[in-house]
Scaffold this motif. Structure first.
Motif, PDB file in Angstrom:
ATOM      1  N   PHE A 183     -33.546  87.144  -3.507  1.00  0.00           N
ATOM      2  CA  PHE A 183     -32.940  88.146  -2.628  1.00  0.00           C
ATOM      3  C   PHE A 183     -33.459  89.546  -2.954  1.00  0.00           C
ATOM      4  N   THR A 223     -33.139  92.795  -0.655  1.00  0.00           N
ATOM      5  CA  THR A 223     -32.375  92.298   0.486  1.00  0.00           C
ATOM      6  C   THR A 223     -31.098  93.104   0.664  1.00  0.00           C
ATOM      7  N   LEU A 226     -27.414  92.918   1.315  1.00  0.00           N
ATOM      8  CA  LEU A 226     -26.372  91.892   1.194  1.00  0.00           C
ATOM      9  C   LEU A 226     -24.982  92.509   1.294  1.00  0.00           C
TER      10      LEU A 226
END
Length: 251
Positions: free
Chosen positions: A181, A184, A186
């Motif tokens: 991730f 990323t 999130l």
């Protein structure tokens, strides 16, 4: 199955069952939903095919390419999209997949670069090593953007989500061991009951992400760019504070 019989079945809306579709030309098919059940495709090029609202049940796709295909609201039920002998997944690069739904499918090593995945749903799917980098789950609505996607009870170990916007998406119950991730978004992403063991979160924005009841062994929050407001359970504190040099003791 010959091309003419295939196209006739599309026109009538009938299910095509138990056929080998190795020689089908998927370009310029007649309008109408494609309905396949128990069929097999090998080395198929479905690039640019108009397959929106289609239904695929128990279909095996071996080394198939969906690049640029229209798969909006298409349903894949119990399909195999992974060639175990060649160790190769299907290619969905640049496909339009808004609202597509995969249930109990094998999507291992599938590639989604440039695909539009807004409001996609994967339920109980095997997608180990799938590559979502450069895919988009964002839909523009005026000046605002809406992000949507559900990955429920899936096996996504070693999957690549680098740089993808996943805010408000749902990974409840999914296995994400060593998933990447990095960079990323999130924010407010749900990871309830997920397994995030050794997941890579370098420079990720995790503000408000919900990690309650998730397995977080080896998850290093110090590598995230932002973890303000992350929701955790008390039982997770011991695993999460280690990288901060802290030790948790019972009261």
């Amino acid at each position: 199955m010959r091309q003419g019989a295939f196209e006739d079945a599309i026109r009538t809306g009938a299910f095509i069952e138990g056929e080998d579709l190795f020689e089908i030309d998927w370009r310029d098919l007649p309008s109408g939903q494609v309905r396949l059940r128990g069929c097999t495709l090998r080395d198929g090029s479905l690039g640019g095919a108009e397959l929106n609202e289609s239904v695929f049940e128990d279909v095996t796709f071996l080394n198939c390419r969906f690049a640029g295909a229209d798969l909006i609201n298409t349903k894949f039920l119990r399909c195999v999209l992974f060639d175990s002998e060649a160790r190769k997944g299907c290619d969905f690069a640049d496909a339009q997949m808004r609202g597509a739904h995969f249930t109990d499918c094998n999507l291992s090593l599938a590639r989604f670069a440039g695909a539009n995945l807004h409001a996609v749903t994967l339920e109980r799917c095997k997608a180990a090593g799938a590559d979502f980098e450069d895919a988009s789950l964002v839909r523009k609505s005026g000046r605002s953007s809406v992000v949507a996607g559900r990955f429920i009870d899936c096996a996504l170990d070693f999957a690549n989500f680098r740089g993808v916007v996943l805010e408000d998406c749902d990974f409840d119950g999914s296995s994400l061991r060593q998933a990447d991730f990095s960079r990323t978004s999130l924010g407010k992403t749900g990871f309830r009951r997920a397994d995030l063991s050794a997941a890579i979160i370098d420079e990720a924005d995790m503000a408000g992400a919900d990690l309650r009841d998730a397995v977080v062994n080896g998850l290093d929050l110090t590598r995230a760019r932002n973890f303000t407001g992350v929701k955790v359970s008390q039982s997770q504190l011991g695993a999460l504070v280690g990288p901060f040099g802290l030790r948790v003791f019972p009261d």
